[in-house]
Design a protein around this motif. Structure first.
Motif, PDB file in Angstrom:
ATOM      1  N   ILE A  41       0.865  -1.171   0.000  1.00  0.00           N
ATOM      2  CA  ILE A  41       0.000   0.000   0.000  1.00  0.00           C
ATOM      3  C   ILE A  41       0.905   1.226   0.000  1.00  0.00           C
ATOM      4  O   ILE A  41       1.802   1.335   0.824  1.00  0.00           O
ATOM      5  CB  ILE A  41      -0.894   0.034   1.258  1.00  0.00           C
ATOM      6  CG1 ILE A  41      -1.659  -1.266   1.433  1.00  0.00           C
ATOM      7  CG2 ILE A  41      -1.814   1.240   1.230  1.00  0.00           C
ATOM      8  CD1 ILE A  41      -2.531  -1.652   0.280  1.00  0.00           C
ATOM      9  N   LEU A 134      -2.605   0.148  -4.706  1.00  0.00           N
ATOM     10  CA  LEU A 134      -3.409   1.263  -4.211  1.00  0.00           C
ATOM     11  C   LEU A 134      -2.497   2.347  -3.661  1.00  0.00           C
ATOM     12  O   LEU A 134      -1.553   2.063  -2.930  1.00  0.00           O
ATOM     13  CB  LEU A 134      -4.356   0.799  -3.099  1.00  0.00           C
ATOM     14  CG  LEU A 134      -5.175   1.900  -2.418  1.00  0.00           C
ATOM     15  CD1 LEU A 134      -6.271   2.400  -3.362  1.00  0.00           C
ATOM     16  CD2 LEU A 134      -5.772   1.397  -1.129  1.00  0.00           C
ATOM     17  N   TYR A 141      -7.306   7.617  -4.518  1.00  0.00           N
ATOM     18  CA  TYR A 141      -8.313   7.114  -3.595  1.00  0.00           C
ATOM     19  C   TYR A 141      -8.628   8.247  -2.632  1.00  0.00           C
ATOM     20  O   TYR A 141      -7.725   8.850  -2.056  1.00  0.00           O
ATOM     21  CB  TYR A 141      -7.801   5.879  -2.830  1.00  0.00           C
ATOM     22  CG  TYR A 141      -8.682   5.557  -1.646  1.00  0.00           C
ATOM     23  CD1 TYR A 141      -9.906   4.951  -1.845  1.00  0.00           C
ATOM     24  CD2 TYR A 141      -8.325   5.919  -0.365  1.00  0.00           C
ATOM     25  CE1 TYR A 141     -10.748   4.696  -0.785  1.00  0.00           C
ATOM     26  CE2 TYR A 141      -9.162   5.679   0.701  1.00  0.00           C
ATOM     27  CZ  TYR A 141     -10.363   5.065   0.502  1.00  0.00           C
ATOM     28  OH  TYR A 141     -11.204   4.828   1.547  1.00  0.00           O
ATOM     29  N   ILE A 153      -9.063  -0.851   2.152  1.00  0.00           N
ATOM     30  CA  ILE A 153      -7.890  -1.653   1.788  1.00  0.00           C
ATOM     31  C   ILE A 153      -8.162  -3.128   2.039  1.00  0.00           C
ATOM     32  O   ILE A 153      -7.929  -3.976   1.190  1.00  0.00           O
ATOM     33  CB  ILE A 153      -6.639  -1.181   2.557  1.00  0.00           C
ATOM     34  CG1 ILE A 153      -6.191   0.191   2.028  1.00  0.00           C
ATOM     35  CG2 ILE A 153      -5.509  -2.203   2.452  1.00  0.00           C
ATOM     36  CD1 ILE A 153      -5.142   0.864   2.893  1.00  0.00           C
ATOM     37  N   THR A 156     -10.716  -4.581  -0.551  1.00  0.00           N
ATOM     38  CA  THR A 156     -10.423  -4.594  -1.981  1.00  0.00           C
ATOM     39  C   THR A 156      -9.084  -5.199  -2.368  1.00  0.00           C
ATOM     40  O   THR A 156      -8.920  -5.612  -3.506  1.00  0.00           O
ATOM     41  CB  THR A 156     -10.469  -3.171  -2.563  1.00  0.00           C
ATOM     42  OG1 THR A 156      -9.513  -2.361  -1.876  1.00  0.00           O
ATOM     43  CG2 THR A 156     -11.839  -2.566  -2.411  1.00  0.00           C
TER      44      THR A 156
END
Length: 164
Positions: A41, A134, A141, A153, A156
């Motif tokens: 992430i 992401l 986002y 998070i 998805t």
């Protein structure tokens, strides 16, 4: 006839040229680490993490973390996610030190070739793009609160070896 030959050559060479250009741009190492990797992430520093309430200040790291950010980062890492913090600041060591002062284990990017970040025990602070499904940012986002972002998070983005 010549036009068709040129198109066929271009179609043949394009994928290889694209991969080579991307590898050079991303500074990937020659050999990627083997095996599955944790989902990574990426979080932009300003906004989701750093409350920049006194302006840019020459890129200085000051002030507090955004509400809920510290706990959310620690929980995501404990849940098996690798976390990258992106900032265009020239001193990534200062960003890492700021995170450490706020209780988040962090390390500054050394500039070595890096395909992706795999550590789930410390955050990587960098200015470059690292492979990530992401990016939490005020522009991508839509980050509004860490409770909502963490839930998004987990809903998805699946980690290797874990069913959704």
């Amino acid at each position: 006839m010549a036009r068709h030959l040129v198109r066929r050559i271009a179609r043949t060479l394009a994928p290889a040229l694209h991969r080579a250009a991307y590898a050079l741009w991303a500074r990937y190492p020659a050999d990627l680490p083997p095996g599955p990797r944790p989902s990574c992430i990426t979080v932009k520093l300003d906004g989701p993490l750093h409350v920049r309430n006194r302006g840019w200040q020459g890129g200085a790291m000051y002030g507090d973390m955004a509400p809920g950010a510290r706990d959310a980062l620690l929980e995501l890492m404990a849940d098996g996610y690798a976390v990258v913090v992106r900032s265009q600041r020239t001193d990534q060591a200062a960003v890492a030190a700021w995170l450490e002062r706020h209780g988040v284990p962090a390390v500054a990017d050394t500039g070595e070739p890096l395909a992706y970040w795999t550590s789930t025990s410390r955050v990587l602070c960098t200015a470059r793009a690292v492979t990530s499904p992401l990016e939490v940012t005020p522009y991508g986002y839509r980050h509004e609160s860490w409770d909502a972002t963490s839930a998004y998070i987990r809903e998805t983005i699946n980690r290797p070896g874990r069913e959704k």
